[in-house]
Design a protein around this motif. Sequence first.
Motif, mmCIF file in Angstrom:
data_model
loop_
_atom_site.group_PDB
_atom_site.id
_atom_site.type_symbol
_atom_site.label_atom_id
_atom_site.label_comp_id
_atom_site.label_asym_id
_atom_site.label_seq_id
_atom_site.Cartn_x
_atom_site.Cartn_y
_atom_site.Cartn_z
ATOM 1 N N THR A 107 1.610 9.294 8.709
ATOM 2 C CA THR A 107 1.698 8.431 7.540
ATOM 3 C C THR A 107 0.292 8.026 7.113
ATOM 4 N N VAL A 108 -0.047 8.329 5.861
ATOM 5 C CA VAL A 108 -1.374 8.026 5.329
ATOM 6 C C VAL A 108 -1.231 7.367 3.956
ATOM 7 N N LYS A 109 -2.291 6.685 3.527
ATOM 8 C CA LYS A 109 -2.298 6.062 2.201
ATOM 9 C C LYS A 109 -2.282 7.145 1.133
ATOM 10 N N LYS A 110 -1.537 6.855 0.072
ATOM 11 C CA LYS A 110 -1.532 7.760 -1.075
ATOM 12 C C LYS A 110 -2.788 7.537 -1.893
ATOM 13 N N ALA A 111 -3.284 8.594 -2.512
ATOM 14 C CA ALA A 111 -4.402 8.462 -3.445
ATOM 15 C C ALA A 111 -3.885 7.727 -4.685
ATOM 16 N N ARG A 112 -4.732 6.907 -5.295
ATOM 17 C CA ARG A 112 -4.315 6.144 -6.481
ATOM 18 C C ARG A 112 -3.770 7.041 -7.578
ATOM 19 N N SER A 113 -4.313 8.203 -7.707
ATOM 20 C CA SER A 113 -3.861 9.128 -8.754
ATOM 21 C C SER A 113 -2.427 9.613 -8.526
ATOM 22 N N VAL B 12 0.870 -1.185 0.000
ATOM 23 C CA VAL B 12 0.000 0.000 0.000
ATOM 24 C C VAL B 12 0.901 1.228 0.000
ATOM 25 N N PRO B 13 0.917 1.985 -1.104
ATOM 26 C CA PRO B 13 1.741 3.198 -1.144
ATOM 27 C C PRO B 13 1.320 4.197 -0.060
ATOM 28 N N MET B 14 2.302 4.705 0.645
ATOM 29 C CA MET B 14 2.043 5.627 1.752
ATOM 30 C C MET B 14 2.816 6.923 1.525
ATOM 31 N N GLN B 15 2.375 7.957 2.225
ATOM 32 C CA GLN B 15 3.078 9.240 2.209
ATOM 33 C C GLN B 15 2.966 9.867 3.590
ATOM 34 N N VAL B 16 3.878 10.756 3.887
ATOM 35 C CA VAL B 16 3.873 11.444 5.177
ATOM 36 C C VAL B 16 3.325 12.852 4.974
ATOM 37 N N ILE B 17 2.267 13.149 5.712
ATOM 38 C CA ILE B 17 1.661 14.486 5.692
ATOM 39 C C ILE B 17 1.576 14.979 7.128
ATOM 40 N N LYS B 18 2.281 16.075 7.419
ATOM 41 C CA LYS B 18 2.285 16.669 8.761
ATOM 42 C C LYS B 18 2.604 15.625 9.830
ATOM 43 N N GLU C 283 5.077 1.940 -7.872
ATOM 44 C CA GLU C 283 4.100 1.668 -6.809
ATOM 45 C C GLU C 283 2.894 0.921 -7.369
ATOM 46 N N ARG C 284 2.473 1.256 -8.577
ATOM 47 C CA ARG C 284 1.368 0.533 -9.224
ATOM 48 C C ARG C 284 1.731 -0.937 -9.427
ATOM 49 N N LYS C 285 2.953 -1.156 -9.887
ATOM 50 C CA LYS C 285 3.406 -2.528 -10.128
ATOM 51 C C LYS C 285 3.436 -3.322 -8.817
ATOM 52 N N LYS C 286 3.984 -2.728 -7.765
ATOM 53 C CA LYS C 286 4.049 -3.408 -6.465
ATOM 54 C C LYS C 286 2.647 -3.681 -5.910
ATOM 55 N N ALA C 287 1.733 -2.735 -6.083
ATOM 56 C CA ALA C 287 0.363 -2.908 -5.596
ATOM 57 C C ALA C 287 -0.356 -4.002 -6.372
ATOM 58 N N GLN C 288 0.016 -4.198 -7.623
ATOM 59 C CA GLN C 288 -0.630 -5.208 -8.469
ATOM 60 C C GLN C 288 -0.196 -6.625 -8.103
ATOM 61 N N TRP D 32 0.037 7.568 -7.296
ATOM 62 C CA TRP D 32 0.971 6.440 -7.320
ATOM 63 C C TRP D 32 1.938 6.564 -8.486
ATOM 64 N N SER D 33 3.195 6.209 -8.219
ATOM 65 C CA SER D 33 4.180 6.142 -9.300
ATOM 66 C C SER D 33 3.997 4.817 -10.037
#
Length: 115
Positions: free
Chosen positions: A27-33, A18-24, A39-44, A35-36
């Motif tokens: 750590t939260v999930k990244k929106a699908r839009s 699950v692609p994650m990002q740090v905001i303030k 990250e798409r390949k790993k999620a698949q 994803w690099s």
Amino acid sequence: MEYIDFGIWEAVIDGPFVPMQVIKDETVKKARSEWSESERKKAQYDSIAKNIITYPLTMDEFFRISQCNSAKEMWEVLEVTLEGTNDVKRSRKHSLIQEYELFRMQLEETIVDVQ
């Protein structure tokens, strides 16, 4: 699975990526839009692993895992269902060892009878 791509087996062992990002500092999930491509390949990998796992199953086995959300969860359910828990495996092993140790040919038996 490792032969196709080691990442597929990692999805079974570690769970889905699950692609994650740090905001303030959180750590939260990244929106699908967002994803690099990597990250798409790993999620698949999880979807590919689920497909590989379900392909050879009987209908009963398939229905047993049909509610699972990840390949890891499917694998764990099948592992316990088909092999049993560690206690069950240990008990089976001891039972088979005991059966082997007690196996003797009777005086009136021939080798053909023993088979």
